[in-house]
Write a protein that holds these residues in place. Structure first.
Motif, PDB file in Angstrom:
ATOM      1  N   LYS A 211      75.061   7.617  12.743  1.00 17.13           N
ATOM      2  CA  LYS A 211      76.380   8.263  12.702  1.00 17.13           C
ATOM      3  C   LYS A 211      76.719   8.574  11.247  1.00 17.13           C
ATOM      4  O   LYS A 211      76.571   7.725  10.369  1.00 17.13           O
ATOM      5  CB  LYS A 211      77.444   7.354  13.320  1.00 17.13           C
ATOM      6  CG  LYS A 211      77.170   7.046  14.800  1.00 17.13           C
ATOM      7  CD  LYS A 211      78.221   6.118  15.368  1.00 17.13           C
ATOM      8  CE  LYS A 211      77.876   5.687  16.793  1.00 17.13           C
ATOM      9  NZ  LYS A 211      77.927   6.809  17.744  1.00 17.13           N
ATOM     10  N   ARG A 212      77.181   9.796  11.021  1.00 14.79           N
ATOM     11  CA  ARG A 212      77.465  10.248   9.654  1.00 14.79           C
ATOM     12  C   ARG A 212      78.817   9.737   9.172  1.00 14.79           C
ATOM     13  O   ARG A 212      79.809   9.787   9.885  1.00 14.79           O
ATOM     14  CB  ARG A 212      77.437  11.779   9.597  1.00 14.79           C
ATOM     15  CG  ARG A 212      77.508  12.344   8.177  1.00 14.79           C
ATOM     16  CD  ARG A 212      77.407  13.859   8.164  1.00 14.79           C
ATOM     17  NE  ARG A 212      78.594  14.510   8.694  1.00 14.79           N
ATOM     18  CZ  ARG A 212      78.619  15.246   9.797  1.00 14.79           C
ATOM     19  NH1 ARG A 212      77.513  15.424  10.505  1.00 14.79           N
ATOM     20  NH2 ARG A 212      79.748  15.812  10.224  1.00 14.79           N
ATOM     21  N   ARG A 213      78.860   9.240   7.937  1.00 16.05           N
ATOM     22  CA  ARG A 213      80.084   8.791   7.282  1.00 16.05           C
ATOM     23  C   ARG A 213      80.271   9.616   6.010  1.00 16.05           C
ATOM     24  O   ARG A 213      79.347   9.752   5.205  1.00 16.05           O
ATOM     25  CB  ARG A 213      79.984   7.298   6.975  1.00 16.05           C
ATOM     26  CG  ARG A 213      81.070   6.692   6.068  1.00 16.05           C
ATOM     27  CD  ARG A 213      82.454   6.757   6.681  1.00 16.05           C
ATOM     28  NE  ARG A 213      82.548   6.221   8.017  1.00 16.05           N
ATOM     29  CZ  ARG A 213      82.782   4.945   8.319  1.00 16.05           C
ATOM     30  NH1 ARG A 213      82.936   4.054   7.360  1.00 16.05           N
ATOM     31  NH2 ARG A 213      82.881   4.566   9.580  1.00 16.05           N
ATOM     32  N   ASP A 254      84.931   8.257   9.433  1.00 18.84           N
ATOM     33  CA  ASP A 254      84.313   8.992  10.530  1.00 18.84           C
ATOM     34  C   ASP A 254      82.983   8.370  10.944  1.00 18.84           C
ATOM     35  O   ASP A 254      82.297   7.724  10.163  1.00 18.84           O
ATOM     36  CB  ASP A 254      84.109  10.468  10.148  1.00 18.84           C
ATOM     37  CG  ASP A 254      83.441  10.640   8.781  1.00 18.84           C
ATOM     38  OD1 ASP A 254      83.353   9.660   8.016  1.00 18.84           O
ATOM     39  OD2 ASP A 254      83.019  11.764   8.469  1.00 18.84           O
ATOM     40  N   GLU A 255      82.640   8.563  12.189  1.00 19.37           N
ATOM     41  CA  GLU A 255      81.336   8.193  12.741  1.00 19.37           C
ATOM     42  C   GLU A 255      80.878   9.367  13.598  1.00 19.37           C
ATOM     43  O   GLU A 255      81.058   9.387  14.816  1.00 19.37           O
ATOM     44  CB  GLU A 255      81.412   6.899  13.555  1.00 19.37           C
ATOM     45  CG  GLU A 255      81.669   5.660  12.726  1.00 19.37           C
ATOM     46  CD  GLU A 255      81.640   4.370  13.540  1.00 19.37           C
ATOM     47  OE1 GLU A 255      81.442   4.457  14.777  1.00 19.37           O
ATOM     48  OE2 GLU A 255      81.807   3.297  12.950  1.00 19.37           O
ATOM     49  N   ILE A 256      80.305  10.360  12.944  1.00 19.21           N
ATOM     50  CA  ILE A 256      79.893  11.595  13.616  1.00 19.21           C
ATOM     51  C   ILE A 256      78.467  11.438  14.122  1.00 19.21           C
ATOM     52  O   ILE A 256      77.538  11.216  13.330  1.00 19.21           O
ATOM     53  CB  ILE A 256      79.981  12.805  12.665  1.00 19.21           C
ATOM     54  CG1 ILE A 256      81.352  12.875  11.983  1.00 19.21           C
ATOM     55  CG2 ILE A 256      79.668  14.086  13.433  1.00 19.21           C
ATOM     56  CD1 ILE A 256      82.508  13.025  12.918  1.00 19.21           C
ATOM     57  N   GLU A 257      78.282  11.557  15.417  1.00 23.10           N
ATOM     58  CA  GLU A 257      76.930  11.450  15.978  1.00 23.10           C
ATOM     59  C   GLU A 257      76.044  12.541  15.402  1.00 23.10           C
ATOM     60  O   GLU A 257      76.444  13.708  15.316  1.00 23.10           O
ATOM     61  CB  GLU A 257      76.975  11.541  17.498  1.00 23.10           C
ATOM     62  CG  GLU A 257      77.655  10.344  18.151  1.00 23.10           C
ATOM     63  CD  GLU A 257      77.538  10.363  19.670  1.00 23.10           C
ATOM     64  OE1 GLU A 257      76.769  11.205  20.194  1.00 23.10           O
ATOM     65  OE2 GLU A 257      78.208   9.543  20.315  1.00 23.10           O
ATOM     66  N   THR A 258      74.836  12.164  15.026  1.00 23.92           N
ATOM     67  CA  THR A 258      73.936  13.111  14.387  1.00 23.92           C
ATOM     68  C   THR A 258      72.500  12.662  14.598  1.00 23.92           C
ATOM     69  O   THR A 258      72.240  11.532  15.038  1.00 23.92           O
ATOM     70  CB  THR A 258      74.240  13.214  12.881  1.00 23.92           C
ATOM     71  OG1 THR A 258      73.405  14.220  12.284  1.00 23.92           O
ATOM     72  CG2 THR A 258      73.990  11.894  12.174  1.00 23.92           C
ATOM     73  N   SER A 297      73.742   3.260  11.193  1.00 27.48           N
ATOM     74  CA  SER A 297      73.043   3.232  12.474  1.00 27.48           C
ATOM     75  C   SER A 297      73.444   2.019  13.288  1.00 27.48           C
ATOM     76  O   SER A 297      73.417   0.886  12.788  1.00 27.48           O
ATOM     77  CB  SER A 297      71.532   3.231  12.246  1.00 27.48           C
ATOM     78  OG  SER A 297      71.164   4.374  11.492  1.00 27.48           O
TER      79      SER A 297
END
Length: 364
Positions: A211-213, A254-258, A297
């Protein structure tokens, strides 16, 4: 073919700390796909020690790491890695519930205004976590790598493992450049790539999700910010801390799924971070000085994974550290080393149940 007892895939904080613990006991090689260890998540961390982060089970590892981070053994480093800062968990209503073993105290509005000048009126109170500290991540990571080498460990950078096969009681790893390696044990410390590594070795993945921060460095008109506490909200929508006299490090939490990748910030996430920041304090933003992103992760239950895979002989997981891999690294490495070596754990982690973090917990 080069033979080792243990090959660790990944040279970030997870692989280097575990390697430092086991290198004196087993012939160990760290295989790192990038040209330097720690290029991804480790090198992009916001770098704070926060005992409440990650919930009560992670807090056990964090608390067990504090003595090491504050006063490491003299052969490891000649100074500690923490700088005290404190954390204010702001709220407009109810105070957050933190793990019971974490020291806290309530801060009412009058004191809050002294600690965070210019905090907007709708933030009524806060819960102060005084134990929060900055971590010198670069120095800590470098010290783990030095310890690993001093104990006989070897490091191969720019060496990407592409496949692994278990045969005749050992793993045979193929590298991208065509070289082959052999070891009794393979440690999957590949961070965001942990499930990719598992698949390449025909091991069932665990659902380790990157997850993107996003992080932003802002210059603002307010001065005297270097010693500002870490400031976040009970809802988990932002955090920021003073970096220099007039700069802050800010994240929209943020915790953007990637997919696993060389993460980069996106403009919408930078804008979101600034919007949330401006709703907390009345400090006009002069400019964005820089921005970056990293991958954190998580396993499906958001606990780290340490232990041998139940269905793949000699395949050891050291993954899913989320955003707490650095602050838990001393204790996690000691716990994982005891599991890998089948030895009694270090006294600092003897009271922690390793089964909580075992990959066996995902068996149906």
């Amino acid at each position: 073919m080069n033979d080792f007892d243990v090959i660790i895939i990944g040279g970030g904080i997870a692989g280097s700390s575990l390697g430092a613990e086991i290198a004196a006991h087993r012939r160990t090689l760290i295989v790192e796909g990038e040209n330097a260890c720690g290029y991804h998540s480790t090198g992009r961390s916001a770098a704070f020690y926060l005992e409440s982060y990650g919930g009560p089970e992670v807090a056990k590892l964090t608390l067990a790491s504090r003595d090491f981070l504050e006063s490491p053994p003299p052969e490891f480093a000649d100074h500690g890695f923490l700088r005290q800062r404190g954390d204010l968990h702001l709220t407009k209503g109810d105070l957050p519930e933190l793990p019971s073993q974490v020291a806290t105290r309530i801060v009412e509005r009058e004191e809050l205004e002294r600690l965070v000048p210019g905090v907007r009126a709708d933030w009524k109170r806060a819960l102060l976590e005084p134990g929060c500290a900055d971590i010198d991540v670069a120095a800590l990571h470098a010290a783990f790598l030095r310890s690993f080498r001093r104990n006989g460990g070897q490091i191969a950078t720019g060496s990407r493992a592409v496949s692994g096969v278990r045969e005749e009681g050992a793993w045979r790893l193929a590298l991208e450049d065509g070289a082959e390696l052999r070891a009794s044990i393979v440690v999957n410390a590949a961070g965001a790539w942990a499930d990719h590594v598992a698949r390449s070795c025909a091991v069932e993945p665990l659902g380790i999700a990157p997850k993107r921060r996003t992080m932003v460095q802002l210059r603002v008109t307010q001065a005297g910010l270097r010693d500002l506490p870490l400031v976040d909200d009970a809802e988990g929508s932002f955090y920021f801390k003073g970096e220099s006299d007039q700069t802050v490090w800010l994240s929209p939490h943020d915790e953007i799924e990637t997919e696993a990748c060389d993460a980069a910030p996106e403009e919408i996430d930078i804008a979101t971070a600034i919007d949330r920041f401006e709703r907390v304090v009345d400090w006009p933003v002069e400019r964005v000085e820089r921005s970056w992103a990293g991958l954190r992760s998580f396993a499906p239950d958001r606990l780290p994974v340490y232990g041998y895979d139940p269905d793949a002989e000699g395949f050891f997981w050291c993954a899913g550290q989320g955003g707490f891999g650095i602050q838990t690294s001393p204790a996690a490495a000691r716990l994982a080393a005891a599991m890998l070596l089948h030895q009694e754990p270090h006294p600092s982690v003897a009271a922690i149940d390793p089964a909580i973090f075992s990959p066996r917990r995902f068996q149906v």
